[in-house]
Each structure stands twice: as C-alpha cells, then as structure tokens.
Design a protein around this motif. Structure first.
Motif, mmCIF file in Angstrom:
data_model
loop_
_atom_site.group_PDB
_atom_site.id
_atom_site.type_symbol
_atom_site.label_atom_id
_atom_site.label_comp_id
_atom_site.label_asym_id
_atom_site.label_seq_id
_atom_site.Cartn_x
_atom_site.Cartn_y
_atom_site.Cartn_z
ATOM 1 N N ARG A 275 7.094 57.536 23.975
ATOM 2 C CA ARG A 275 7.191 57.360 22.524
ATOM 3 C C ARG A 275 5.815 57.327 21.871
ATOM 4 N N LEU A 276 4.825 56.715 22.530
ATOM 5 C CA LEU A 276 3.482 56.704 21.946
ATOM 6 C C LEU A 276 2.984 58.130 21.736
ATOM 7 N N LYS A 277 3.158 58.982 22.714
ATOM 8 C CA LYS A 277 2.680 60.363 22.601
ATOM 9 C C LYS A 277 3.431 61.115 21.509
ATOM 10 N N ALA A 278 4.740 60.913 21.445
ATOM 11 C CA ALA A 278 5.537 61.612 20.437
ATOM 12 C C ALA A 278 5.172 61.149 19.027
ATOM 13 N N ILE A 279 5.030 59.839 18.860
ATOM 14 C CA ILE A 279 4.707 59.288 17.539
ATOM 15 C C ILE A 279 3.313 59.714 17.095
ATOM 16 N N ALA A 280 2.351 59.647 18.008
ATOM 17 C CA ALA A 280 0.980 60.026 17.649
ATOM 18 C C ALA A 280 0.903 61.494 17.259
ATOM 19 N N ASN A 281 1.546 62.350 18.034
ATOM 20 C CA ASN A 281 1.535 63.778 17.701
ATOM 21 C C ASN A 281 2.256 64.049 16.387
ATOM 22 N N GLY A 282 3.381 63.369 16.193
ATOM 23 C CA GLY A 282 4.146 63.584 14.965
ATOM 24 C C GLY A 282 3.429 63.098 13.726
ATOM 25 N N ALA A 283 2.844 61.897 13.811
ATOM 26 C CA ALA A 283 2.130 61.341 12.656
ATOM 27 C C ALA A 283 0.926 62.201 12.296
ATOM 28 N N ALA A 284 0.205 62.674 13.299
ATOM 29 C CA ALA A 284 -0.950 63.534 13.037
ATOM 30 C C ALA A 284 -0.512 64.840 12.390
ATOM 31 N N ALA A 285 0.546 65.452 12.927
ATOM 32 C CA ALA A 285 1.018 66.726 12.392
ATOM 33 C C ALA A 285 1.483 66.602 10.951
ATOM 34 N N THR A 286 2.040 65.462 10.600
ATOM 35 C CA THR A 286 2.491 65.246 9.224
ATOM 36 C C THR A 286 1.368 65.445 8.219
ATOM 37 N N PHE A 287 0.149 65.148 8.627
ATOM 38 C CA PHE A 287 -1.004 65.245 7.724
ATOM 39 C C PHE A 287 -1.948 66.390 8.128
ATOM 40 N N ASP A 288 -1.385 67.358 8.895
ATOM 41 C CA ASP A 288 -2.145 68.539 9.338
ATOM 42 C C ASP A 288 -3.324 68.187 10.236
ATOM 43 N N ALA A 289 -3.287 67.019 10.844
ATOM 44 C CA ALA A 289 -4.336 66.609 11.780
ATOM 45 C C ALA A 289 -3.858 66.860 13.214
ATOM 46 N N GLU A 290 -4.721 66.559 14.151
ATOM 47 C CA GLU A 290 -4.412 66.718 15.573
ATOM 48 C C GLU A 290 -4.618 65.385 16.282
ATOM 49 N N ALA A 291 -3.727 65.051 17.210
ATOM 50 C CA ALA A 291 -3.864 63.836 18.013
ATOM 51 C C ALA A 291 -4.276 64.212 19.427
ATOM 52 N N GLN A 292 -5.416 63.719 19.847
ATOM 53 C CA GLN A 292 -5.873 63.888 21.232
ATOM 54 C C GLN A 292 -5.659 62.552 21.928
ATOM 55 N N ILE A 293 -4.716 62.523 22.869
ATOM 56 C CA ILE A 293 -4.203 61.252 23.398
ATOM 57 C C ILE A 293 -4.634 61.059 24.845
ATOM 58 N N LYS A 294 -5.135 59.878 25.128
ATOM 59 C CA LYS A 294 -5.409 59.465 26.495
ATOM 60 C C LYS A 294 -4.540 58.243 26.809
ATOM 61 N N TRP A 295 -3.692 58.372 27.800
ATOM 62 C CA TRP A 295 -2.904 57.237 28.300
ATOM 63 C C TRP A 295 -3.602 56.728 29.543
ATOM 64 N N LEU A 296 -3.994 55.468 29.540
ATOM 65 C CA LEU A 296 -4.817 54.901 30.611
ATOM 66 C C LEU A 296 -3.994 53.848 31.353
ATOM 67 N N PRO A 297 -3.351 54.245 32.467
ATOM 68 C CA PRO A 297 -2.493 53.297 33.182
ATOM 69 C C PRO A 297 -3.283 52.084 33.674
ATOM 70 N N GLY A 298 -2.709 50.911 33.492
ATOM 71 C CA GLY A 298 -3.327 49.674 33.962
ATOM 72 C C GLY A 298 -2.551 49.099 35.132
ATOM 73 N N TYR A 299 -2.598 47.785 35.264
ATOM 74 C CA TYR A 299 -1.882 47.127 36.350
ATOM 75 C C TYR A 299 -0.372 47.241 36.125
ATOM 76 N N PRO A 300 0.412 47.355 37.185
ATOM 77 C CA PRO A 300 1.866 47.282 37.020
ATOM 78 C C PRO A 300 2.305 45.850 36.721
ATOM 79 N N ALA A 301 3.544 45.699 36.328
ATOM 80 C CA ALA A 301 4.084 44.351 36.146
ATOM 81 C C ALA A 301 4.059 43.619 37.484
#
Length: 388
Positions: A275-301
């Motif tokens: 959802r983070l990736k979808a929302i970031a890409n969608g919000a950026a596209a709404t304003f003709d911008a681009e989202a460059q996303i880095k997901w940085l996995p941390g510790y598991p639960a």
C-alpha cells in the motif's frame, strides 16, 4: 526460588562491571573493548569454551552442567552495544565517549548475564549445557541476524534461547512477558518526490513536489485507518520531510520523505509495503510528479513461543513473587527476533522502576535490578535442566 543469595553477595562486583561498561560505551559492531572484557571474564569464570568473532564481535561461552543425561542445550542472550546519544545524566561514571551512551541498558544486560555465567560456572547444578551469548549491534545493526548467519545455533547445538530487557515503568525487579508477537517489525521507507522546481510566484510553471508530498503524508495514514484490519497493530510514521531549498520564494525540484512502519504480523507487514508503494506512486502522479521509493526492511516481529513463555513466566514468578504474563505489545523493535525465528524461546522484561525511558539522554540502568535479572537467567538453566 526467590532471588539467589549469591547474587546479593555478587551485587557490588557486578555493579562495578556494569558501571565500567557504562563509562566505556561502544556502538554497533565496534564493541571491541566490551567483547574483550566479556571474553576475559568468561575465561576467568572457568567456562568450558569461549568463542569470539561470531557475528563479527559477538562472544559465546559454554558452561556444562555436572551431568548431561538430558542432552539439553539452552542459550541465554544479552546485547552489548550502546546508542549514538550524548549522555546528560551527570553521573560519576557517565560516558567518556562523546556521542555514545548506554541509553538502553545493554550495559546492565551484559553485566547481569556475566553474573549469571559466573554463578553457573561455580555451581554447575544442572543437567545439560548452558550457552551464554553476548551480541553486538542490536541497535539497528542486526547483530542477532549475523550471529545466526554465522551458524551459532548449529555450532553450539542450541535448542531453546531466552533473552531479557530492562523496562522503565515496570516496578523494580518485577517481570513482564507475553506469548506470541511482543515487539514489532521495524521497516523504514524513503520516498523522493521528484517534480520541477521554479519561482514561488509562478507555481503554474512548476511541478510542485511540496504539495504532492503533503498529500502523500496524509494519504499514507490510510494504510492503518483504511487498508489494515482494525484489530491489527500498525503504525505509519513520516518522521522527516526535506527539500534542497531553504529560500522562501523557491519551489524545490524534489522533496524526500522518510519514516517507519511498525507491524506485528507478516500479513500486515506485506500489506503495508504494497500500500505504501501504491499510495506514493498514486499521490505523486496526481500532481504530475514522480515517486522514487526505497523500502528498507528492518527487524521482523519478535514472537515468543507459547511453551517457553509460560516457563519463563513461571521462573520469573518464583524470583519476584509475581509476573505480568500478558504484558502490553510494544511497537518498538528487537533483533532477538532473529534468534526466535531460529529456535523456540522467550523474551522477558525486568523492571527498571521509575526511571527515564530508554533512548533518553537521562536514562540509567538501575543496578538494584541486577539480583533479580541474574536469578531469572540462572533459574532458566537450573529449572529447565534440573540436576539429575
């Protein structure tokens, strides 16, 4: 099995070790002095084996009981590293290293496990093998993962593993634990919103990443409020918003958002990333911008095993007279999670009393908790592997 008299006798000595560690904090994997001190003491205690260099600077000691008809091997783990915080306690034994501080009590954890190791090596009143594990880089470095990747569990034949953390707000020397997910997965993200900069008086000639990022921050909250099951624990925090522009009349070309997402289940963790990736890409596209996303996995639960948690609680109850067996979930992270993914076990909290919270420049581990913590660790070994 209340607090053992031997630990009351050893309290001044263990306190001296703890305060020496507090005065000489080391960060992440750079625990060279700390690891050497641990190695020296384990050898002086008469451990059967002392192995260094596991997980870079980790130290493992082997203590065999008087008998070994059970064939059981149990690991006890303490973390050794400090935090990049400038200490403000004003203590006589405050950190001598600028910008480094034992602000989470790992000095206390190390000292308590050393105390337990000394007692276990003296008495050996158990049937099996105790493995004492001193881990670097809990604070964001994944030292627990690296020790496991170095084959620690297989090398020493560890069958179960137990850990402990001091906890401000829990009464001094009391214990709290819960079965199942206890500490959260700790993923991070970085989103660079790329637009087209320009003059603040001519916004129509720009693609404004500030406006896009503002909408993005609000929209990301829908992960918790609208995407996740309401009964799932999930935290979405945007903790930093930066642009290259410091001028009042310049619309920047890019804005960078950083933050963390905390979840308690694998399903919620996967959902959050999607959802983070979808929302970031969608919000950026709404304003003709681009989202460059880095997901940085941390510790598991960090997930406590049911049987081992009940056992750990029973030992704590004998030491302290009671134990909170259904402690609240914490959305903080703990890389003991990696060890619990490898072997069944449990992680417990020991009360630090009414102190400053961990990760606070005024925090200090309460030395009066040492006898209770040492007694719990010794009790895990003696009760899980009772003398034949």
């Amino acid at each position: 099995m209340p607090v053992k008299n031997r630990f009351a006798e050893l309290l001044p000595e263990i306190t001296e070790w703890r305060r020496d560690l507090h005065e000489n904090p080391e960060i992440l994997f750079e625990t060279h002095r700390t690891s050497a001190l641990v190695e020296e003491k384990l050898k002086a205690f008469g451990c059967d084996e002392v192995v260094t260099g596991i997980g870079r600077t980790g130290v493992v000691g082997v203590i065999r009981g008087k008998t070994n008809t059970s064939g059981k091997v149990i690991g006890l783990r303490a973390d050794m590293d400090a935090l990049p915080i400038h200490e403000e306690t004003g203590l006589d034994y405050a950190s001598k290293t600028p910008g480094a501080m034992h602000a989470c009590g790992h000095d206390g954890h190390t000292a308590m496990l050393l105390g337990a190791a000394k007692y276990l090596a003296e008495t050996r009143n158990f049937d099996g093998t105790a493995i004492v594990i001193f881990q670097p880089a809990e604070e964001g470095g994944g030292g627990g993962r690296e020790m496991c990747e170095d084959g620690m569990m297989e090398t020493f034949g560890i069958q179960e593993v137990y850990g402990m953390h001091n906890w401000p707000g829990v009464p001094l020397g009391q214990f709290a634990i819960r079965p199942g997910a206890f500490f959260a997965a700790t993923d991070q993200f970085e989103i660079k919103v790329v637009g087209r900069g320009g003059h603040g008086a001519k916004p129509h000639q720009t693609v404004d990443p500030v406006v896009a990022s503002a909408h993005m921050v609000s929209a990301l909250q829908s992960i918790a409020s609208r995407s996740a099951d309401p009964v799932d624990e999930i935290v979405v925090s945007v903790t930093s918003i930066e642009s290259s522009s410091k001028a009042f009349n310049v619309i920047p070309a890019a804005v960078t958002l950083r933050g963390t997402i905390r979840t308690m289940t694998k399903a919620a963790r996967a959902l959050a990333e999607t959802r983070l990736k979808a929302i970031a890409n969608g919000a950026a596209a709404t304003f003709d911008a681009e989202a460059q996303i880095k997901w940085l996995p941390g510790y598991p639960a960090m997930v406590n095993s049911e049987e081992q948690t009940a056992f750990a609680a029973s030992v704590a109850e004998k030491v302290a007279g009671s134990c909170e067996a259904n402690a609240p979930i914490t959305m903080g992270g703990e890389d003991f999670a990696y060890m619990l993914e490898e072997r069944p076990g449990a992680y417990i909290l020991v009360g630090n009393g009414d102190s400053a919270d961990v990760h606070n420049p005024n925090y200090n581990f309460n030395d009066e908790a040492i006898p209770a913590g040492c007694s719990w660790w010794a009790g895990i070994i003696e009760e899980r592997m009772p003398a034949a």
